[in-house]
Enzyme design. Structure first.
Site, PDB file in Angstrom:
ATOM      1  N   PRO A 260       0.829  -1.206   0.000  1.00 37.10           N
ATOM      2  CA  PRO A 260       0.000   0.000   0.000  1.00 37.10           C
ATOM      3  C   PRO A 260       0.866   1.259   0.000  1.00 37.10           C
ATOM      4  O   PRO A 260       1.828   1.365   0.756  1.00 37.10           O
ATOM      5  CB  PRO A 260      -0.794  -0.127   1.308  1.00 37.10           C
ATOM      6  CG  PRO A 260      -0.829  -1.597   1.575  1.00 37.10           C
ATOM      7  CD  PRO A 260       0.495  -2.123   1.096  1.00 37.10           C
ATOM      8  N   GLU A 261       0.524   2.199  -0.877  1.00 37.25           N
ATOM      9  CA  GLU A 261       1.295   3.429  -1.012  1.00 37.25           C
ATOM     10  C   GLU A 261       0.485   4.603  -0.468  1.00 37.25           C
ATOM     11  O   GLU A 261      -0.556   4.417   0.161  1.00 37.25           O
ATOM     12  CB  GLU A 261       1.681   3.624  -2.484  1.00 37.25           C
ATOM     13  CG  GLU A 261       2.478   2.448  -3.016  1.00 37.25           C
ATOM     14  CD  GLU A 261       2.884   2.575  -4.479  1.00 37.25           C
ATOM     15  OE1 GLU A 261       2.946   3.710  -5.001  1.00 37.25           O
ATOM     16  OE2 GLU A 261       3.135   1.538  -5.116  1.00 37.25           O
TER      17      GLU A 261
ATOM     18  N   LYS B 151       3.628   6.208   3.992  1.00 31.75           N
ATOM     19  CA  LYS B 151       3.119   4.859   4.174  1.00 31.75           C
ATOM     20  C   LYS B 151       2.827   4.539   5.637  1.00 31.75           C
ATOM     21  O   LYS B 151       2.378   3.437   5.949  1.00 31.75           O
ATOM     22  CB  LYS B 151       4.120   3.843   3.609  1.00 31.75           C
ATOM     23  CG  LYS B 151       4.346   3.991   2.105  1.00 31.75           C
ATOM     24  CD  LYS B 151       5.370   2.986   1.604  1.00 31.75           C
ATOM     25  CE  LYS B 151       5.653   3.181   0.117  1.00 31.75           C
ATOM     26  NZ  LYS B 151       6.647   2.212  -0.391  1.00 31.75           N
TER      27      LYS B 151
ATOM     28  N   TYR C 144      -5.367 -14.202  10.416  1.00 31.29           N
ATOM     29  CA  TYR C 144      -4.106 -13.459  10.534  1.00 31.29           C
ATOM     30  C   TYR C 144      -4.264 -12.116  11.247  1.00 31.29           C
ATOM     31  O   TYR C 144      -3.483 -11.194  11.021  1.00 31.29           O
ATOM     32  CB  TYR C 144      -3.476 -13.247   9.147  1.00 31.29           C
ATOM     33  CG  TYR C 144      -3.415 -14.488   8.310  1.00 31.29           C
ATOM     34  CD1 TYR C 144      -2.638 -15.582   8.708  1.00 31.29           C
ATOM     35  CD2 TYR C 144      -4.144 -14.605   7.128  1.00 31.29           C
ATOM     36  CE1 TYR C 144      -2.585 -16.747   7.946  1.00 31.29           C
ATOM     37  CE2 TYR C 144      -4.090 -15.762   6.360  1.00 31.29           C
ATOM     38  CZ  TYR C 144      -3.320 -16.820   6.775  1.00 31.29           C
ATOM     39  OH  TYR C 144      -3.272 -17.972   6.019  1.00 31.29           O
TER      40      TYR C 144
ATOM     41  N   ARG D  86       1.638 -11.921   6.036  1.00 34.04           N
ATOM     42  CA  ARG D  86       3.068 -12.071   5.737  1.00 34.04           C
ATOM     43  C   ARG D  86       3.977 -11.532   6.832  1.00 34.04           C
ATOM     44  O   ARG D  86       5.184 -11.654   6.760  1.00 34.04           O
ATOM     45  CB  ARG D  86       3.381 -11.383   4.406  1.00 34.04           C
ATOM     46  CG  ARG D  86       2.638 -12.013   3.233  1.00 34.04           C
ATOM     47  CD  ARG D  86       3.063 -11.389   1.923  1.00 34.04           C
ATOM     48  NE  ARG D  86       4.467 -11.632   1.652  1.00 34.04           N
ATOM     49  CZ  ARG D  86       5.126 -11.083   0.641  1.00 34.04           C
ATOM     50  NH1 ARG D  86       4.504 -10.256  -0.172  1.00 34.04           N
ATOM     51  NH2 ARG D  86       6.406 -11.349   0.453  1.00 34.04           N
TER      52      ARG D  86
ATOM     53  N   LYS E  74      21.938  14.543  -5.103  1.00 33.31           N
ATOM     54  CA  LYS E  74      22.080  13.094  -5.235  1.00 33.31           C
ATOM     55  C   LYS E  74      22.303  12.676  -6.686  1.00 33.31           C
ATOM     56  O   LYS E  74      21.689  13.227  -7.593  1.00 33.31           O
ATOM     57  CB  LYS E  74      20.828  12.392  -4.679  1.00 33.31           C
ATOM     58  CG  LYS E  74      20.608  12.629  -3.196  1.00 33.31           C
ATOM     59  CD  LYS E  74      19.358  11.945  -2.695  1.00 33.31           C
ATOM     60  CE  LYS E  74      19.171  12.173  -1.199  1.00 33.31           C
ATOM     61  NZ  LYS E  74      20.183  11.487  -0.393  1.00 33.31           N
TER      62      LYS E  74
ATOM     63  N   ASN F 246       6.010   1.945  -5.912  1.00 35.25           N
ATOM     64  CA  ASN F 246       6.329   1.560  -7.288  1.00 35.25           C
ATOM     65  C   ASN F 246       5.351   2.098  -8.322  1.00 35.25           C
ATOM     66  O   ASN F 246       5.738   2.720  -9.304  1.00 35.25           O
ATOM     67  CB  ASN F 246       6.419   0.039  -7.380  1.00 35.25           C
ATOM     68  CG  ASN F 246       7.271  -0.398  -8.550  1.00 35.25           C
ATOM     69  OD1 ASN F 246       8.285   0.224  -8.857  1.00 35.25           O
ATOM     70  ND2 ASN F 246       6.865  -1.464  -9.217  1.00 35.25           N
TER      71      ASN F 246
END
Length: 369
Positions: free
Chosen positions: A2-3, A62, A108, A129, A176, A195
């Site tokens: 999740p973003e 996040k 879970y 997970r 950078k 992503n």
């Protein structure tokens, strides 16, 4: 994972269903990773939440949190596959027809919340997970972002819109020399971009993901700044519901990679290519995203298959190898190790750079039957 947009969605539902209500019942199952890795135990969490009123909710990239009527407060991160379910509320950013998804309490679960109002609200934090993180931050509510882990992360382009301006971006890029996609994914630089959002931003900015950040021209930086705020504001404006994303977005056409008879192209015919940048598969449209400066070397084409655009998103367990396959793999490794010199490897952080082992999972936000 999740973003920013998906986290905005769950904060919306927390505010709608939990804020202003007292938690009459709290249950937590201890997990040495989800709780323990960040110095909290299930018992401590349960004690801290029991009987408290949820007075607010917030987000930085996040990460998200629930502010309580008194400290400490719960600060959370979903990792790759965590989520907060609210019973009888459509909180998920994708839809599933699995019977198990209707169970309560859900599988879970890490903690369960129940409110004291007459029509009680029930919520559950789930994570199959175990890459999520749940911690307690003991400070006044308005100082949460001054504490770990939020203080180590960059500004949120929505919450901190005034900070993430052209001047800030110009300075950040100039300091950078890394692929621009990698810079956007680094949460220490800017919070919340993952992503799919990174790819969408670079597509709209017409910038190639491999190009070094310090080679971008002034006009490109302006385009990048505009694209960051456009993609973020548009996606959170529809609560991360991809069915409501504009049809011309790359997101709508990127998910058929690796599938037979699927054209990796936009409706106008522009081809979508896939590269590995910053350790992640990146979708790029070469006809639009030109290389105008130095680029990172040794970028390998990613061959990991993805689900077709019209399929339902699934969280699929990694395929188990048979005993013969494992034995064959180990034999190959022993042979290879004799032929090659060992190389140093860097270890990704638990929370921000873990590459998903799941394949065949569509990075879509909401899928209807």
């Amino acid at each position: 994972m999740p973003e920013l947009a998906e986290i905005h969605r769950i904060v919306h539902f927390i505010r709608e269903h939990l804020v202003g209500k007292t938690l009459s019942k709290v249950q937590a199952q201890h997990d040495d990773i989800v709780f323990g890795k960040v110095g909290t135990s299930a018992a401590e969490f349960q004690k801290a939440m029991q009987g408290k009123k949820v007075v607010g909710a917030g987000q930085q990239g996040k990460y998200f949190w629930m502010t309580m009527s008194s400290p400490p407060h719960a600060v959370m991160h979903f990792g790759m596959a965590g989520w907060l379910k609210i019973r009888d509320a459509d909180t998920y950013y994708y839809r599933s027809d699995k019977p198990g998804d209707e169970e309560w309490p859900p599988k879970y679960w890490k903690f369960l919340l129940e409110t004291s109002d007459e029509v009680k609200t029930e919520a559950a934090f789930v994570d199959a997970r175990r890459l999520a993180r749940i911690r307690l931050v003991d400070c006044p509510a308005d100082e949460i972002r001054s504490h770990t882990p939020l203080k180590e992360n960059g500004p949120d382009p929505v919450t901190d819109k005034d900070i993430v301006n052209e001047s800030w971006l110009t300075e950040k890029l100039g300091k950078k020399k890394v692929p621009i996609k990698a810079l956007l994914l680094d949460q220490a630089n800017i919070s919340g971009i993952g992503n799919w959002m990174g790819d969408e931003i670079l597509y709209h900015a017409k910038i190639h993901p491999e190009q070094y950040s310090n080679t971008l021209k002034e006009e490109q930086i302006k385009e990048l700044h505009t694209a960051i705020h456009y993609v973020c504001s548009t996606s959170i404006g529809v609560l991360a519901d991809s069915e409501k994303f504009p049809e011309h977005w790359l997101f709508k056409h990127r998910w058929g990679k690796g599938k037979k008879n699927h054209l990796n192209a936009l409706p106008n015919g522009d081809k979508i290519s896939f590269l590995t940048v910053g350790g992640r598969t990146s979708a790029v449209v070469p006809a639009v995203q030109k290389k105008t400066g130095a680029v990172a070397k040794d970028i390998e084409e990613d061959a990991t298959p993805s689900t077709p655009a019209n399929s339902k998103r699934r969280r699929v367990a990694p395929k188990k190898e048979s005993e013969s396959e494992v034995e064959e793999s180990q034999t190959k490794k022993r042979v290879t190790s004799k032929q090659k010199k060992p190389v140093m490897k860097t270890e990704d952080s638990d929370e921000e750079k873990t590459k998903p082992a799941v394949v065949g999972r569509r990075r879509s936000t909401r899928i209807t039957k």
